[in-house]
Each structure stands twice: as C-alpha cells, then as structure tokens.
Design an enzyme around this catalytic site. Structure first.
Site, PDB file in Angstrom:
ATOM      1  N   SER A  58       6.778  12.840 -46.294  1.00  9.59           N
ATOM      2  CA  SER A  58       5.338  13.065 -46.417  1.00  9.59           C
ATOM      3  C   SER A  58       4.706  11.988 -47.290  1.00  9.59           C
ATOM      4  O   SER A  58       3.633  11.460 -46.977  1.00  9.59           O
ATOM      5  CB  SER A  58       5.070  14.441 -47.017  1.00  9.59           C
ATOM      6  N   TRP A 107       4.596   8.812 -45.317  1.00 13.43           N
ATOM      7  CA  TRP A 107       3.537   8.880 -44.314  1.00 13.43           C
ATOM      8  C   TRP A 107       2.195   8.491 -44.919  1.00 13.43           C
ATOM      9  O   TRP A 107       1.384   7.810 -44.285  1.00 13.43           O
ATOM     10  CB  TRP A 107       3.453  10.297 -43.737  1.00 13.43           C
ATOM     11  N   HIS A 108       1.968   8.899 -46.169  1.00 20.59           N
ATOM     12  CA  HIS A 108       0.674   8.648 -46.788  1.00 20.59           C
ATOM     13  C   HIS A 108       0.471   7.186 -47.162  1.00 20.59           C
ATOM     14  O   HIS A 108      -0.676   6.723 -47.193  1.00 20.59           O
ATOM     15  CB  HIS A 108       0.507   9.522 -48.036  1.00 20.59           C
ATOM     16  N   GLY A 109       1.525   6.480 -47.458  1.00 27.83           N
ATOM     17  CA  GLY A 109       1.320   5.093 -47.844  1.00 27.83           C
ATOM     18  C   GLY A 109       2.616   4.329 -47.996  1.00 27.83           C
ATOM     19  O   GLY A 109       3.663   4.899 -48.319  1.00 27.83           O
ATOM     20  N   PHE A 126      -4.688   5.839 -44.185  1.00 25.44           N
ATOM     21  CA  PHE A 126      -3.389   6.414 -43.851  1.00 25.44           C
ATOM     22  C   PHE A 126      -3.218   6.533 -42.347  1.00 25.44           C
ATOM     23  O   PHE A 126      -2.130   6.786 -41.884  1.00 25.44           O
ATOM     24  CB  PHE A 126      -3.224   7.789 -44.510  1.00 25.44           C
TER      25      PHE A 126
END
Length: 482
Positions: A324, A327-329, A482
């Site tokens: 997670s 995924w965000h950065g 994102f």
C-alpha cells in the site's frame, strides 16, 4: 481537467444536456458519449497519455475474453499473467523506474562498489495507479470465475476511463460498475439533487479547507528546522485535515457527478477520523483501495500462510501495507508509512477478539459516541505520526522532522506555535462538527430530511459564498500524483 476549474464547469453541463436531452433514448450512444467525454476530460491534461489508457483497455478486454474461454487452468493462468505483467510493467516503468534504479545503485555504493547515478525524465501519467488496478481486478475476477467478461468494447472502455473516477478513484470493481453500462438509465430528480449536494460538499472541502491548509503545511515542512515543536506538531495535524479534505473532497465530487448520469459508485470514505483504532480507520479511509488490497493481496497471502496462525496473518497484513505504501509513492518514506500502519495492527492481531479482514466496503454504522473520544484522539495521533512520512519529501526529511520535534520539547519555545490563518481556525472545527452530526449519513451535506427549504437554501448559499471567496487559485488534487 480539474473538478475545481472553469473548464470543467463548462464541460459538465454540455455532456449532461447531450446525455439526458439529446441521446437519452439510445443506451449505446450514451455510453459512447461518456467514453468520448472521458477521453476529452483526460486528454485535456496531456492527450499523449490517452494511448496508455487505450492500450491497457485493449489488452485487458481481449485477455478477459481469452481467460473466460480457456478451460485449461495452466493456460488460463498464462493469460492472467499476461494481463498482470502488462499492467504492472506499465505502472513499474512510469512510476517506479527511477526509484528502483537509484535504490539499486545506493545498495551497491553501500558495500563499496561505486556506481554513477542516472535517471530518466519520466512524466507520471495522472491516474495510472487507479485505472491499472481497476483493469487488473477485472482480469483477476474473470480468472476466479467471479465475473463473466463483456463483449461490448465500448462499455468496457467506458468502465476503464469513466471520467468522474478516472484520475483519483474510487477504484471501481467491474462487478459493481460494468453492469450499470448495460442498464437503461432514467433521470431521477432526487438522485441528481443529492449528487449536486455531494459535489458542493466536496468542493467546499477541497477549495475552502484543503487549499487553505496547503500554504501553512508547505511553509512548515519546507522550513521545519526553524519551527518550534508545537508548530511542527500542529503542521502535521493541519496536514491530516488537508489530505482528508482534498482526497475525500475529490471522491464526493466524483460520486456526485456519477449520480448526475445515473451511476452509483461505492463509498470511499466513512468519516475516518472518528475511528477508534487503526483497524477501524482502514475500514473507513480510501475504502476502494483497502478493499482491493484485502481481496487480491491480503486474503490470498493469509490463505497461503494459514498454517502459521496469527503470525501468518501478521505477515500478510504487514506485506499488504508495505505494498500500500509503495502504491502511494516511489519512495522509502511511503514504504515506511505503510510499514508503520502494519506494525500498528499488532495489537489487533494478537488481541483476544477475533481478527477480521483489514478492510471492507460494506456499510459501517457509526455507533461511536463522545465516550469513545479518547480512543479517537489516540488513533488520530497514530495516524498523524505516519503522516509525517507521507508528507515528507524523503525518508531523511521525515526522520529530521521527527528529531526536530523531540529536540524542541526540551527548549523554552516548545509552545511558541505559529497558528494558521483565522479561516482554518474556524472552518476545521466546523468541518468536524458537521461530519460528527452527519456521521450516519452518506456525506456531510445529506440534508434532504430538513423540511425547511429556506434553511437548506441558506446552507447552500453559505457554502457557495465560501467557495467563491476562497476559490481564486485552484490547486491540483493531492492524489493526482499517485
């Protein structure tokens, strides 16, 4: 094209009128109009990246048909891996190429092998993390025989590129959204009015709250070495409301726009800052992503690791949150942010209460009351701690920020706080109060039960006035990156 731009408020009425008053009797033409409008909406930013959406659409459309047709399990998995490989390669190149290259070079330099740094000037396509996850879930569900593929290419392409949720979600599942493109839509006045209210509430959160928080937060994070501990702590708290108002504001607008066209999106936020623990928080925050990770990452891992009992579940949760974060950065600070949330799950996993899945998109009744206030504050504090890593430019920046807070606790200026402007001091508490009162409603402006039109009109006028007053400089939504 931004939801909070003049272009969008010219674009939306044109599409709406064509959709309901010109081609309202032809379902296929309505879908084609939405597809065209979605490509115009996305291409307004950079038309070159339309090719990526189209390519992803074509690959997953034909792969979905092949997966469904194939009876041989091994061959079906090969088609699935083609879809996964294509989408992850697309995402990996545009979002993570430079991160992996620099991390690889850093690793070699650490052990004494000197390597020169290099990177490519890669533009991150807006929304790529969202639409790749959406198309991957389509292939995965077909592979698991949970879903039958569609043979209507236009409907599938519109599902992938539907403009209200294209660039920042919610991440819609094909099982919920795709059938709606095959159902005759009839204009419903009450639904449209509620959609307009939800759009207004989202614009208020974005323009009035989030965009006014941004300058204060930016100043503190960019000059953290010159700030007191109290100011640094307050900066993180204000950022918590900035990112919530920004992202949930986008979601409210997206859901409201979808209602105008007769579509129903899944809920993506459920008043997360009223959560009583981290598990509760992740059932309320970015529900479409957390439920996606739950179904396609956590659950398969938990099944594979079931022999390790609670320790296996902990490993599955921790890996899920690391992904997670990634995924965000593309940065170690995001990975640490995810890892911290995974660690905060330890008390939940090892408690005597039965462990439940890390997230759910089902409705959560907000039974929390003021007697739970201490638990809400503690949970909010843990979330704010992780936000330092989320907002910082790098891992070292986040560590320095935290170190500066602790160093400042032993100085005389610890309570020397640089307060935000008077607007935020008044409007953030107003936002909290409104959402607390409305915590069992779909959104903060669900006021149809107020039987006094004048009262409703005054509320609308007040919010419109605030938006006009503070809407001179529209800013991009945070989750566009994102």
């Amino acid at each position: 094209m931004l939801f909070n731009s003049i272009e969008f408020f010219l674009f939306l009425p044109i599409v709406f009128c064509l959709y309901w008053f010109v081609i309202n009797k032809n379902l296929k033409l309505q879908n084609f109009l939405l597809l065209t409008a979605s490509y115009v909406f996305y291409g307004w930013w950079d038309w070159r990246f339309l090719s990526l959406i189209l390519l992803s659409t074509i690959v997953d459309y034909f792969v979905g048909l092949q997966i469904h047709k194939e009876e041989n399990t091994k061959k079906r998995k090969r088609w699935l891996w083609l879809s996964m490989g294509f989408n992850l390669s697309l995402l990996g190149f545009f979002k993570y190429f430079n991160f992996f290259i620099t991390s690889f070079i850093d690793a070699f330099n650490t052990v004494g092998y000197e390597m020169d740094y290099f990177s490519l000037s890669i533009i991150l396509p807006v929304g790529i993390s969202f639409y790749t996850f959406q198309t991957m879930s389509y292939s995965l569900d077909i592979s698991k025989r949970r879903l039958e593929p569609t043979k209507d290419f236009v409907a599938f392409a519109t599902f992938v590129a539907f403009f209200p949720q294209l660039v920042a979600g919610p991440i819609e599942r094909a099982s919920n959204l795709l059938p709606q493109f095959f159902s005759k839509r009839k204009f419903n006045y009450e639904t449209a009015v509620d959609g307009g209210r939800q759009m207004l509430w989202g614009l208020f959160k974005k323009i009035v709250i989030a965009d006014n928080c941004a300058p204060y937060v930016n100043t503190i994070f960019e000059n953290y070495g010159d700030q007191s501990s109290g100011t640094l702590i307050l900066g993180v708290v204000v950022f918590a409301f900035q990112i919530y108002a920004d992202f949930s504001g986008y979601t409210d607008i997206a859901i409201g726009v979808a209602k105008l066209f007769g579509f129903n999106f899944k809920r993506n936020f459920n008043y997360p800052y009223f959560s009583v623990n981290i598990s509760d928080f992740w059932k309320r925050w970015h529900i479409s992503l957390s439920s996606w990770l739950n179904d396609y990452v956590f659950t398969p891992l938990a099944v594979d690791l079931r022999n390790y009992k609670k320790y296996g579940i902990f490993a599955a949760v921790f890996i899920t949150f690391l992904l997670s974060g990634l995924w965000h950065g593309a940065g170690w600070n995001f990975i640490v942010w995810g890892g911290l949330h995974g660690l905060f799950y330890i008390p939940v996993i090892f408690s005597k209460k039965r462990f439940t899945a890390i997230s759910t998109s089902k409705g959560i009744k907000n039974t929390n009351s003021l007697k739970d206030l201490h638990r809400m504050i503690f949970t909010f504090g843990m979330v704010c701690l992780t936000y330092i890593f989320f907002r910082a430019q790098s891992l070292s920046h986040a560590i320095d920020y935290i170190t500066t807070i602790f160093k400042g606790l032993f100085t005389s200026n610890v309570f020397d706080i640089a307060l935000p402007n008077i607007v935020l001091l008044g409007l953030i508490p107003l936002l909290i109060l409104c959402e607390w009162v409305q915590r069992n409603e779909e959104h903060g402006l669900s006021i149809s039960k107020i039987n006094f039109p004048i009262a409703r009109g005054l509320i609308y006028t007040f919010l419109f006035a605030l938006i006009l007053l503070f809407g001179a400089s529209p800013a991009p939504f945070i989750y566009f990156q994102f």
